[in-house]
Design an enzyme around this catalytic site. Structure first.
Site, PDB file in Angstrom:
ATOM      1  N   THR A  72       0.842  -1.199   0.000  1.00 34.72           N
ATOM      2  CA  THR A  72       0.000   0.000   0.000  1.00 34.72           C
ATOM      3  C   THR A  72       0.871   1.240   0.000  1.00 34.72           C
ATOM      4  O   THR A  72       2.091   1.149   0.026  1.00 34.72           O
ATOM      5  CB  THR A  72      -0.920   0.013   1.244  1.00 34.72           C
ATOM      6  OG1 THR A  72      -1.954   0.945   1.034  1.00 34.72           O
ATOM      7  CG2 THR A  72      -0.165   0.355   2.509  1.00 34.72           C
ATOM      8  N   GLY A  81       0.199   6.076  -6.956  1.00 31.43           N
ATOM      9  CA  GLY A  81      -0.713   5.106  -7.553  1.00 31.43           C
ATOM     10  C   GLY A  81      -0.501   4.919  -9.040  1.00 31.43           C
ATOM     11  O   GLY A  81      -0.776   3.846  -9.590  1.00 31.43           O
ATOM     12  N   CYS A 132       3.274   2.764  -8.718  1.00 36.82           N
ATOM     13  CA  CYS A 132       3.401   1.529  -7.929  1.00 36.82           C
ATOM     14  C   CYS A 132       2.241   0.573  -8.226  1.00 36.82           C
ATOM     15  O   CYS A 132       1.077   0.942  -8.081  1.00 36.82           O
ATOM     16  CB  CYS A 132       3.423   1.875  -6.440  1.00 36.82           C
ATOM     17  SG  CYS A 132       3.515   0.434  -5.365  1.00 36.82           S
ATOM     18  N   THR A 142      -0.389  -0.050  -5.386  1.00 36.28           N
ATOM     19  CA  THR A 142      -1.114   1.129  -4.916  1.00 36.28           C
ATOM     20  C   THR A 142      -2.154   1.498  -5.964  1.00 36.28           C
ATOM     21  O   THR A 142      -1.837   1.544  -7.144  1.00 36.28           O
ATOM     22  CB  THR A 142      -0.141   2.318  -4.714  1.00 36.28           C
ATOM     23  OG1 THR A 142       0.857   1.936  -3.769  1.00 36.28           O
ATOM     24  CG2 THR A 142      -0.863   3.555  -4.218  1.00 36.28           C
TER      25      THR A 142
END
Length: 174
Positions: free
Chosen positions: A2, A157, A160, A163
Site C-alpha cells: 500500500t 498510484g 506503484c 497502490t
C-alpha cells in the site's frame, strides 16, 4: 502492500492512504480503508503491511492513547516497548503512521518510533514515490497539506503496482 502519506503544513495535518489489498500478485480488494481517526478524533493513523496485523496494532495503539490521555509521543513509545517485548507483536508485519496537532510519527515493525524531518511521512510499497512527490510539492508550491497528500498519493498510484487510486483521507486542523 500500500501507500500511506502524511503531510503537515499551515496548521493542518493529513494522512492519506490508498485502498488496494494484494495477496501475492493478485488484487483482493480495491477499497480498503487504511486510515482512521483515533482517540476522540484527535489522532490520525494509517497503516501499511498485513491488514490483520494492522488492526491488532490499531487496537493496541488506541489502548495506549487512552492510557496516556491522548499524548501521542508517550503512547507511541509505550507501544514500541510492547512491540519489542511481546512475542506475538514481534511477529506482526505492519508500519503505523500517526499524527496529532503536535507531531507526526512512524512506528516501525522493529519497535522503533521515528519523528521524520519536515513532518513528512510516507510508508508502504509506494512510499518513496509519494515522498518524492510530496517533497517537491512542499518545496515548490503553496498547496495545502490536503492537496499535497492527495496529489502525491495519486502519483504513487500511477507508478506503484501495489497502490491504487482509491483514497481515504483524514485531516486535522489546529
Amino acid at each position: 502492500m500500500t501507500t500511506i502519506v502524511s503531510v503537515r503544513r499551515n496548521n493542518q495535518v493529513v494522512i492519506a492512504g490508498d485502498g488496494q489489498v494484494s495477496l501475492g500478485n493478485t488484487v483482493m480488494k480495491g477499497n480498503a480503508r487504511k486510515v482512521r481517526r483515533l482517540y476522540h478524533n484527535k489522532v490520525l493513523a494509517g497503516f501499511a503491511g498485513g491488514t490483520a496485523d494492522a488492526f491488532t496494532l490499531f487496537e493496541r495503539f488506541e489502548a495506549k492513547l487512552e492510557m496516556h490521555q491522548g499524548h501521542l509521543m508517550k503512547a507511541a513509545v509505550e507501544m514500541a516497548k510492547d512491540w519489542r517485548s511481546d512475542k506475538m507483536l514481534r511477529k506482526l508485519e505492519a508500519l503505523l503512521a500517526v499524527a496529532d496537532d503536535t507531531c507526526s510519527l512512524i512506528i516501525t515493525g522493529n519497535g522503533d518510533v521515528v519523528q521524520p524531518e519536515n513532518d513528512l511521512i510516507s510508508i508502504g510499497s509506494g512510499g518513496n514515490f509519494a515522498q518524492s512527490a510530496a517533497t517537491a510539492l512542499l518545496e515548490n508550491t503553496e498547496l495545502s497539506a490536503l492537496e499535497i497528500a492527495e496529489k502525491s498519493l495519486t502519483i504513487a498510484g500511477d507508478i506503484c503496482v501495489f497502490t491504487n487510486q482509491f483514497k481515504t483521507i483524514e485531516e486535522l486542523n489546529y
